[in-house]
Design a protein around this motif. Sequence first.
Motif, mmCIF file in Angstrom:
data_model
loop_
_atom_site.group_PDB
_atom_site.id
_atom_site.type_symbol
_atom_site.label_atom_id
_atom_site.label_comp_id
_atom_site.label_asym_id
_atom_site.label_seq_id
_atom_site.Cartn_x
_atom_site.Cartn_y
_atom_site.Cartn_z
ATOM 1 N N LYS A 25 6.996 -4.523 55.582
ATOM 2 C CA LYS A 25 7.924 -3.924 56.776
ATOM 3 C C LYS A 25 8.820 -2.981 56.503
ATOM 4 O O LYS A 25 9.676 -3.437 55.598
ATOM 5 C CB LYS A 25 8.361 -5.238 57.595
ATOM 6 C CG LYS A 25 7.479 -5.888 58.584
ATOM 7 C CD LYS A 25 8.258 -6.585 59.461
ATOM 8 C CE LYS A 25 7.160 -7.305 60.327
ATOM 9 N NZ LYS A 25 7.745 -8.213 61.206
ATOM 10 N N VAL A 55 -2.713 -0.602 59.292
ATOM 11 C CA VAL A 55 -1.286 -0.962 60.260
ATOM 12 C C VAL A 55 -1.507 -1.956 60.968
ATOM 13 O O VAL A 55 -2.541 -2.125 61.510
ATOM 14 C CB VAL A 55 -0.844 0.384 60.968
ATOM 15 C CG1 VAL A 55 0.575 -0.066 61.867
ATOM 16 C CG2 VAL A 55 -0.638 1.401 60.049
ATOM 17 N N ASN A 56 -0.588 -3.020 61.011
ATOM 18 C CA ASN A 56 -0.694 -4.254 61.768
ATOM 19 C C ASN A 56 -2.033 -4.973 61.967
ATOM 20 O O ASN A 56 -2.332 -5.298 62.955
ATOM 21 C CB ASN A 56 -0.038 -3.934 63.439
ATOM 22 C CG ASN A 56 1.242 -3.405 63.334
ATOM 23 O OD1 ASN A 56 2.069 -3.545 62.422
ATOM 24 N ND2 ASN A 56 1.644 -2.566 64.572
ATOM 25 N N THR A 82 5.773 3.933 58.092
ATOM 26 C CA THR A 82 5.452 3.236 59.246
ATOM 27 C C THR A 82 6.500 2.114 59.448
ATOM 28 O O THR A 82 6.772 1.265 58.577
ATOM 29 C CB THR A 82 3.921 2.157 58.933
ATOM 30 O OG1 THR A 82 3.086 3.069 58.710
ATOM 31 C CG2 THR A 82 3.727 1.049 59.994
ATOM 32 N N TRP A 84 9.607 -0.471 60.795
ATOM 33 C CA TRP A 84 9.849 -1.836 61.568
ATOM 34 C C TRP A 84 9.930 -1.547 63.202
ATOM 35 O O TRP A 84 10.267 -0.741 63.520
ATOM 36 C CB TRP A 84 10.954 -2.386 60.870
ATOM 37 C CG TRP A 84 11.215 -3.621 61.381
ATOM 38 C CD1 TRP A 84 10.986 -5.036 60.730
ATOM 39 C CD2 TRP A 84 12.190 -4.329 62.547
ATOM 40 N NE1 TRP A 84 11.410 -6.249 61.222
ATOM 41 C CE2 TRP A 84 12.118 -5.438 62.626
ATOM 42 C CE3 TRP A 84 12.624 -3.659 63.788
ATOM 43 C CZ2 TRP A 84 12.550 -6.496 63.500
ATOM 44 C CZ3 TRP A 84 13.296 -4.131 64.433
ATOM 45 C CH2 TRP A 84 13.185 -5.796 64.424
ATOM 46 N N ASN A 86 6.517 -2.788 62.978
ATOM 47 C CA ASN A 86 5.447 -2.516 62.699
ATOM 48 C C ASN A 86 5.194 -3.013 61.078
ATOM 49 O O ASN A 86 6.244 -2.850 60.385
ATOM 50 C CB ASN A 86 4.666 -1.198 62.916
ATOM 51 C CG ASN A 86 4.611 -1.024 64.370
ATOM 52 O OD1 ASN A 86 4.056 -1.503 64.971
ATOM 53 N ND2 ASN A 86 5.212 0.190 64.699
ATOM 54 N N TYR A 88 2.521 -2.736 57.622
ATOM 55 C CA TYR A 88 1.192 -2.063 56.891
ATOM 56 C C TYR A 88 0.709 -2.528 55.518
ATOM 57 O O TYR A 88 1.778 -3.735 55.054
ATOM 58 C CB TYR A 88 1.424 -0.652 56.755
ATOM 59 C CG TYR A 88 2.525 -0.298 55.671
ATOM 60 C CD1 TYR A 88 2.057 -0.052 54.327
ATOM 61 C CD2 TYR A 88 3.718 -0.243 55.873
ATOM 62 C CE1 TYR A 88 2.998 0.186 53.221
ATOM 63 C CE2 TYR A 88 4.834 0.018 54.876
ATOM 64 C CZ TYR A 88 4.439 0.225 53.801
ATOM 65 O OH TYR A 88 5.303 0.700 52.708
ATOM 66 N N ASN A 205 3.834 7.289 61.093
ATOM 67 C CA ASN A 205 3.340 5.838 61.835
ATOM 68 C C ASN A 205 2.210 6.376 62.856
ATOM 69 O O ASN A 205 2.075 7.779 63.023
ATOM 70 C CB ASN A 205 4.336 5.484 62.560
ATOM 71 C CG ASN A 205 4.993 6.535 63.595
ATOM 72 O OD1 ASN A 205 5.310 7.582 63.165
ATOM 73 N ND2 ASN A 205 5.011 6.296 64.930
#
Length: 451
Positions: A25, A55-56, A82, A84, A86, A88, A205
């Motif tokens: 994160k 991602v996620n 990417t 926070w 979110n 990865y 992102n």
Amino acid sequence: GSFMLVNTSGRFAGQKAHLLMPHLKENDTHCIDFHYYVSSKSGASPGTLNVYVKVNDGPVGNPVWNASITASWSRAELAISTFWPNFYQVVFEVVTSGHPGYVAIDEVKVLGHPCTKTPHFLRLQSVEVNAGQFATFQCTANGGTDSSDRLWLQGIYVRDAPLKDIKVFNARRFVALFSVVNATKRDAGNYRCMIRTEGGVGVSNYAELIVKEPPVPIAPPQLSSVGATYLWIQLNANSINGDGPIIQREVEYRTSSGSWYDIQPVDSTSYKIGHLDPDTEYEISVLLTRPGEGGTGSPGPALKTRTKCADPMRGPRRLEVVEIKSRQITVCWEPFGYNVTRCHRYNLTVHYRYQAGGQEQVREEVSWDTESSHPQHTITNLSPYTNVSIKLVLMNPEGRKESQELVVQTDEDVPSAVPLESIQGSTFEEKIFLQWREPAQTYGVITLYEV
């Protein structure tokens, strides 16, 4: 740091090995740095090293970086933006080619500072467009770029988009613009900015492309009331295909025949369309608009309806005599058209009256000669030497208008015989005195009796 070594000897093409990093994160800018080695004695590539950024726990998508041959150990950077909350995961993958050799990864480090050779993207914003429009993503990055860098917009489950334009502000900031052209619902989905430099790769992102369909009414408008020059309609546009919110309504109306049409903005659920032509068929449909460029949908289903006839503008003009005979009269008048009749259904009657046998006779006849450029009508079976009053009456379903009245006298004609029983003679020595009654029909002024 993690380490991975793949010996490709004895492997057939297409086999895969994976190295998965832990979930990360990112609250602030950081950089992932790693060393790699792809080599073989023969010089043919032993395989491809791919790097994915997942991602996620979503789909891995396409590789963000790859390499297929190196002369020696090399170093690459991953500038992953990417943010926070979110998270990865970086996935290293080796896909064998069938040739012997080695693929190695070593010293994978998460650094607490920005990458030195690769720009970092700022947060990418989602974009909403209407179908058929250009969707432009603005990828702003901290860092420099030069012409050897490759920039693209990477889609997940959707096509990638090429670079449209790049604006360099200074050595530490640039903006890359990407366009998804003629966007359709199929193009909707997640996209991220990508830059591949000599030293590694920058990844933004995921942002969403939202494609909205302009709204179209499902049903035609409804007719409330009809006049000769107006139509009241209910828009009837609450049920739609496509997407709201609706920010504008317009009524489009056109004549069913011909090319005339008009569009009027409407701010209520009912609308009076005015200044129309009488007895004319119109097609009326509703246009709806949602926010954004290209937000106006195509016209909804059309209502077909006809205006009423209007009262004729006036009666026929310039009623004149063409020919007078003893028993018939021919009259003519100025030709007229729809602009006078105000209706496509009408008739023209010839009204006339005269004295006969001490009584007034009144007659009317329909004239069928109304379309002609020299319209005329002949009245027959008249009495000679008689005053006839003539007028034209124009009628349509809504009203009637008359011409001025014309008084004409028929010509004289041969009188009828002197009634035989009326002849009486008185005789004298040297003369006969005769007397008789006038003929039953004199048909004019008698100028002479002959015996």
